[in-house]
Structure formats: C-alpha cells, structure tokens
Design a protein around this motif. Structure first.
Motif, short mmCIF file in Angstrom:
data_model
loop_
_atom_site.label_atom_id
_atom_site.label_comp_id
_atom_site.label_asym_id
_atom_site.label_seq_id
_atom_site.Cartn_x
_atom_site.Cartn_y
_atom_site.Cartn_z
N ARG A 56 0.22 -7.84 18.41
CA ARG A 56 0.45 -6.61 18.20
C ARG A 56 1.99 -6.86 17.03
NH1 ARG A 56 3.49 -2.81 22.49
NH2 ARG A 56 5.25 -4.07 21.74
N GLU A 57 2.82 -7.62 17.43
CA GLU A 57 4.10 -7.91 16.68
C GLU A 57 3.60 -8.42 15.23
OE1 GLU A 57 7.17 -6.60 17.64
OE2 GLU A 57 6.08 -5.86 19.18
N LEU A 58 2.78 -9.21 15.17
CA LEU A 58 2.36 -9.91 13.82
C LEU A 58 1.81 -8.80 13.14
CD1 LEU A 58 1.58 -11.97 11.91
CD2 LEU A 58 -0.86 -12.19 13.14
N ASN A 59 0.94 -7.96 13.57
CA ASN A 59 0.27 -6.65 12.86
C ASN A 59 1.40 -5.70 12.34
OD1 ASN A 59 -2.15 -5.60 11.83
ND2 ASN A 59 -1.60 -3.75 13.22
N SER A 81 4.82 -3.96 7.89
CA SER A 81 6.35 -3.46 7.39
C SER A 81 6.39 -4.32 5.95
CB SER A 81 7.41 -4.00 8.49
OG SER A 81 7.45 -5.43 8.01
N LEU A 82 5.50 -5.16 5.60
CA LEU A 82 5.50 -5.81 4.27
C LEU A 82 5.02 -5.07 3.22
CD1 LEU A 82 4.98 -9.61 5.22
CD2 LEU A 82 7.26 -8.30 5.16
N LYS A 83 4.05 -4.21 3.58
CA LYS A 83 3.09 -3.51 2.53
C LYS A 83 4.04 -2.62 1.67
CE LYS A 83 -0.94 -3.92 5.35
NZ LYS A 83 -2.05 -3.29 5.94
N SER A 84 5.16 -2.44 1.92
CA SER A 84 6.10 -1.07 1.35
C SER A 84 7.01 -2.33 0.24
CB SER A 84 6.79 -0.39 2.13
OG SER A 84 7.54 -0.97 3.07
N LYS A 85 6.90 -3.35 0.64
CA LYS A 85 8.04 -4.19 -0.09
C LYS A 85 7.46 -4.51 -1.66
CE LYS A 85 10.64 -4.68 3.44
NZ LYS A 85 11.95 -4.14 3.67
N SER A 86 8.37 -4.68 -2.64
CA SER A 86 7.93 -4.66 -3.89
C SER A 86 7.34 -6.14 -4.28
CB SER A 86 9.39 -4.57 -5.02
OG SER A 86 10.11 -5.78 -4.33
N THR A 120 2.46 -11.85 -3.17
CA THR A 120 2.78 -12.93 -2.04
C THR A 120 1.34 -13.20 -1.26
OG1 THR A 120 4.89 -11.77 -1.74
CG2 THR A 120 4.03 -13.18 -0.04
N SER A 121 1.05 -14.37 -1.32
CA SER A 121 -0.02 -14.97 -0.53
C SER A 121 0.59 -15.33 0.91
CB SER A 121 -0.54 -16.16 -1.03
OG SER A 121 -0.95 -16.03 -2.39
N TRP A 131 -8.32 -23.21 15.89
CA TRP A 131 -7.23 -22.39 15.80
C TRP A 131 -7.37 -21.54 14.84
CZ3 TRP A 131 -6.26 -23.80 10.91
CH2 TRP A 131 -6.58 -25.03 10.29
N ILE A 132 -6.68 -20.24 14.79
CA ILE A 132 -6.97 -19.14 13.95
C ILE A 132 -6.50 -19.58 12.39
CG2 ILE A 132 -6.01 -16.92 13.26
CD1 ILE A 132 -7.65 -16.61 15.56
N ASP A 133 -7.21 -19.21 11.51
CA ASP A 133 -6.92 -19.25 10.01
C ASP A 133 -7.18 -17.68 9.21
OD1 ASP A 133 -9.17 -19.90 7.68
OD2 ASP A 133 -9.66 -20.03 9.58
N ILE A 134 -6.09 -17.36 8.86
CA ILE A 134 -6.36 -15.97 8.13
C ILE A 134 -5.36 -16.48 6.65
CG2 ILE A 134 -5.88 -13.40 8.13
CD1 ILE A 134 -5.92 -13.70 10.92
N PHE A 135 -6.10 -15.94 5.53
CA PHE A 135 -5.47 -15.84 4.38
C PHE A 135 -5.33 -14.40 3.88
CE2 PHE A 135 -6.55 -20.11 4.84
CZ PHE A 135 -5.46 -20.81 4.24
N ILE A 136 -4.18 -14.02 3.58
CA ILE A 136 -4.20 -12.51 3.04
C ILE A 136 -3.58 -12.40 1.80
CG2 ILE A 136 -3.05 -10.31 3.69
CD1 ILE A 136 -2.91 -11.26 6.46
N ASN A 137 -4.28 -11.56 0.92
CA ASN A 137 -3.45 -11.43 -0.40
C ASN A 137 -3.95 -12.54 -1.26
OD1 ASN A 137 -2.61 -8.70 -0.33
ND2 ASN A 137 -0.44 -9.23 -0.25
#
Length: 531
Positions: free
Chosen positions: A403-406, A411-416, A421-422, A445-451
C-alpha cells in the motif's frame, strides 16, 4: 615419544602435559640414569649443548610457525595470500607479527628445553643429535609443502592464470567488461528511482496471480506488475527473477545488480570489484547526481563502502533518517530492537529527497518491514488480525509495504520530473524463512519497470537472475548497449538469451561458484600492475 611430545604441545596447549607424557619422560630419564651413559667423558660439552639448543630452537620455532600459519591464514588459497601480501604494512600487520611471536616463542622455548633432554637421553653423541634435528626440520618442510598448493603459487608468480585452478574459462568467455563495449546515453537523459523491497516475492500474491496465498497480500504490487513491464510474467501470473549463486542476501543482491557479478568474495578486500565499472559509475560519468539511503542498520557500513566506491554523491543511514524526520529514537529502539525506520517513513523521506534534486538524478533505497522471520510489524500502518500470530504479523507487513509503495508512486505522478524518470522496483531476494512460502515451488523476487522508454520484445516466460538487472536497468533508461550484455547479465529488453536461459540455472550456479578465485587473481594482477 619425540613427535608425541611435539604434537601434544602444539595441538593442545604449550603449558599442559598429559600423565602419559610425564610418565614416558621420567621413564626415559630413569633408563639413562641406570645405564650411566651420561657419566661418560665428553657426554656434556657446553659448546655442543649450545649448538644443539640453537638448532633445535630454530627447527622447533619453524615448525610452530608453520602450525600457526596454517591455522591462521588461508594458505591453501594462493590468490588470497598473494593479494594480502600486497596490502600496505599497517598496524594490522604489526599486530599479527606480535601475535605470532607471543604464541610461537613460548611454545618453542618449552619444547626446545624438553626435547634437548630427550636428545641427550636418546643419543650418546652430538652427530646423531644433529642428524635427528635435520630430519625433524626436513619433515616440517615436507609437512608445509604437502599442505599448500605450491603449483598455484608458481603459476601466479609466473603470471600463468590459464594453468591455475583460479582460472575460470567461463568468466573469461562470458563476462563482458563495460569498458570493452560502447554504452551510449540518450540525448535526453532519464532519471532513475530504484527501489529494493525487502524479501518481496511473487509468493505473497494470491494463487490466481501465481502466488501461494488464498488472499492477495500485495494487491497493489500485483496490479503494478500487470500494468507495467514485468519480466517473467505468464498470462495472469506475475513474473520475477531467480536468486542465482551469490545474490541471495540484500548486500549481495545490490552488488550483483550493480556490477553484473555474483557476490562470491569479500568486497572490501577484492580490489577488482572496486575497479570494475558499475551501473552507478556509468551514471556518474554521465553527470547524474546520485543518492542512496537505507532505513535500517543491517550491513550499512558495507553499503556505504560500496556506493562510495561507485560514485554516489549522498549516502544516508538510519541515524540520518531518524534525525531528519524527527522520529523518536527510543520508540524505534524499543519496538524493533534497533534503529529500524519503518517503511512508511522511508517513503516519506524519499519524497523529501526527490523534492531537492535537479535532473538527471538517481535515487536508490531499501525497505525493511517484510524482513524475516516475521516482518517488522508496524501497527500504525496496517493492523494484524491477530497480533499474537506471527504469520499474521508478516501478512500485515506485506500489505503495508504494498500500500505504501503505491501511495508513494501515486505522489510522484504530479512531479515535473515524473515522465522523464524510469522506476525499477525489485524484491531484493527471496524471503529467508518458511512463513507463507513453505514448499511453494515457483518462488521469484518481484521485478517491475515503470515509465521505461523502451518496450521489450517479450516480457513473458523470461528466465533471469540478479546479474541481468545491470544492463536491463540502463536499457530502461534508454541507454544503448553494444551487444546487449554487461557483466554476466543480459539486457531483457533485447532478444538475447540470458545465461539462465542458455545454460540453465544449475549450470550457471555451478560456474558462478567458481568465479571467486578468478576475481581474487584479477585483483592480484591489478595491484601487481599498480592500477
């Protein structure tokens, strides 16, 4: 009796004696006294006695030194010894010499005194006594030579690694030195946020998504894996990486994923690992401002040494977080038995840091709440159903991290800086325990790549390990890598096979296990050449 006495003193304690030894010693003296050999003219000559004592002390002290060295240093590993000999002669070296002398000289004096009496009781002339001392000395040399790999030392001194057991053909053929290939940064440099989630594995998901739980403990992480790049996924089952040899702990995981090399030797004492180019050195060369933080004290000294060597600009430990976040030290000390900053506070600190950074930047940090054996439960985050049940404590901790990760990512989505940012999210290794994961066969183990600015040829059914993350992280930031491989790793955005896929996990682990001596040997050559 001669060797019995010597063995007894060396192998047990220099100041103890067994009843058998004392009885044998007194019996020998009594027999000599009865035969009255000692009364013969010239039996005792001061000059000969001094010669016997001097030579005997030399031989005995040499043998004591051999035993001490064999029990103190890894003399059977020629590479480690030769590398150590190149270390500066510092206080540690002086302390070892002092320890050697304080251990061996008392032993040698006592045994020399006893054996001098033996020699004069056993032999009636000095020639025989000297022959015996010579045989004793030769036997000591034979013992020493038989117990160390002499040929290994010779090969190292002659610079013949291919003839040495330390030489790894696998290493030479499969390790891609980043300095040997062209690595091109994108024109618009992308930022990197790299998050290591403690012990986070796919097993914490529900059975519908490839996990082992009746109820999904990590629903937000599962959704992130489904909506972003998640290597190893299979239809509805989320994917992840495999712990290969030398990467099954937190520090090992970061080293493996930063250098593409397994953690098989002591980092601080293996100069070649400081010399090799890493993910962070490459980013440093491209003008990145780099920050690392860790909210728990585990291996922080080792992490600090690693990231300092590899060009991190700012490094924060639990004390820094507690001070900057105005957290109550006593509360954390009492609650967790140490200065462990809870994950929800770590994510807050990450947001604070990100607000101060100019682009391009990299931020790397670790969580801790899901650490074995049953997590570091935070009742202020998500309350466990039964606080007396340790399985429930771990479940609550996993839910909290998810939950805290999400919330942090939202919260980062509103940052310039967000679109440029990968973001890479990994479980640092598999959970080191049996709670919730026992007997589950498909642990990853989990791996996720965003952006990511690149799209992979295929995410599904990829088999990979920690070492593959080095080139894959760079590729997610739109770096171009000649040949698509760095270290032992393969860029998963390419169509190249990983070593797990090409030779199998068991064969890979067997080969990686042989690389330790090769790394130490390369470190020896590095120092020898003054690099």
């Amino acid at each position: 009796m001669f060797f019995f006495a010597e063995h007894y003193f060396f192998e047990i304690t220099p100041l103890s004696a067994s009843p058998t030894f004392i009885l044998s010693f007194l019996s020998l003296i009594a027999i000599n006294w009865w035969t009255k050999d000692f009364q013969k003219k010239g039996y005792f000559k001061i000059s000969q006695i001094l010669l016997v004592i001097l030579l005997l002390f030399f031989a005995v002290h040499f043998r004591a030194g051999v035993y001490w060295a064999l029990n103190t240093f890894p003399l059977k590993d020629a590479n480690v010894v030769m590398l150590t000999l190149q270390e500066p002669f510092d206080d540690f070296a002086y302390s070892m010499i002092k320890r050697y002398l304080s251990t061996t000289i008392p032993q040698a004096l006592i045994i020399t005194a006893v054996l001098t009496i033996f020699l004069y009781a056993l032999f009636s002339n000095t020639k025989k006594r000297l022959i015996f001392i010579g045989a004793y000395f030769a036997a000591t040399i034979a013992l020493f030579v038989s117990d160390i790999p002499v040929s290994e030392y010779i090969h190292i001194l002659k610079n013949e690694p291919e003839k040495s057991a330390s030489y790894s053909k696998f290493f030479v053929e499969n390790y891609i030195n980043p300095d040997s290939v062209k690595i091109t940064a994108p024109e618009q440099k992308r930022n990197l946020i790299l998050i290591y989630l403690e012990s986070m594995e796919t097993t914490f998901s529900d059975k519908e998504h490839g996990g082992n739980q009746d109820t999904n403990l990590i629903p937000e992480i599962t959704q992130l894996a489904q909506q972003n790049i998640n290597f190893g996924k299979n239809k509805n089952h989320i994917g992840g990486g495999i712990d290969s040899y030398g990467s099954g702990a937190t520090f090992a995981a970061m080293l493996s994923r930063s250098l593409g090399i397994p953690f098989v030797v002591n980092y601080d004492k293996t100069p070649i690992l400081h010399h090799y180019k890493s993910l962070y050195k490459i980013l440093n060369e491209n003008g990145y401002r780099q920050i690392f933080f860790q909210g728990n004290p585990g291996c922080f000294k080792e992490f600090r040494n690693l990231v300092t060597d590899h060009k991190m600009d700012e490094i924060y430990g639990p004390d820094d977080l507690i001070e900057r976040m105005n957290l109550g030290i006593e509360d954390y000390m009492v609650k967790q038995g140490g200065k462990n900053v809870q994950d929800k506070e770590s994510f807050k600190f990450a947001k604070q840091i990100l607000d101060t950074l100019s682009e391009p930047f990299s931020l790397t940090f670790f969580t801790i709440d899901t650490h074995s054996p049953h997590g570091l439960y935070d009742p202020d985050c998500i309350k466990a159903k039964d606080e007396n049940n340790k399985d429930e404590l771990l479940k609550a901790s996993a839910r909290c991290v998810s939950r805290e990760l999400n919330k942090f990512l939202d919260s980062l989505k509103s940052k310039s800086f967000y679109k440029n940012t990968s973001i890479a999210i990994f479980g640092d290794h598999l959970f080191m325990g049996t709670r919730l994961v026992k007997d589950f066969p498909n642990r990853k183990w989990i791996d996720i790549f965003i952006n990511s600015s690149k799209k992979p040829n295929s995410e599904e059914n990829r088999a990979f390990s920690d070492i593959d993350m080095f080139p894959t992280i760079l590729s997610s930031m739109n770096f171009d890598i000649e040949g698509d491989r760095l270290g032992f790793g393969t860029d998963l955005f390419s169509d190249q096979k990983t070593l797990v896929e090409s030779i199998g996990l068991n064969n890979l682990n067997a080969e990686l296990g042989k690389t330790a001596s090769h790394l130490v040997h390369e470190s020896y050559l590095l120092r020898k050449n003054g690099e």
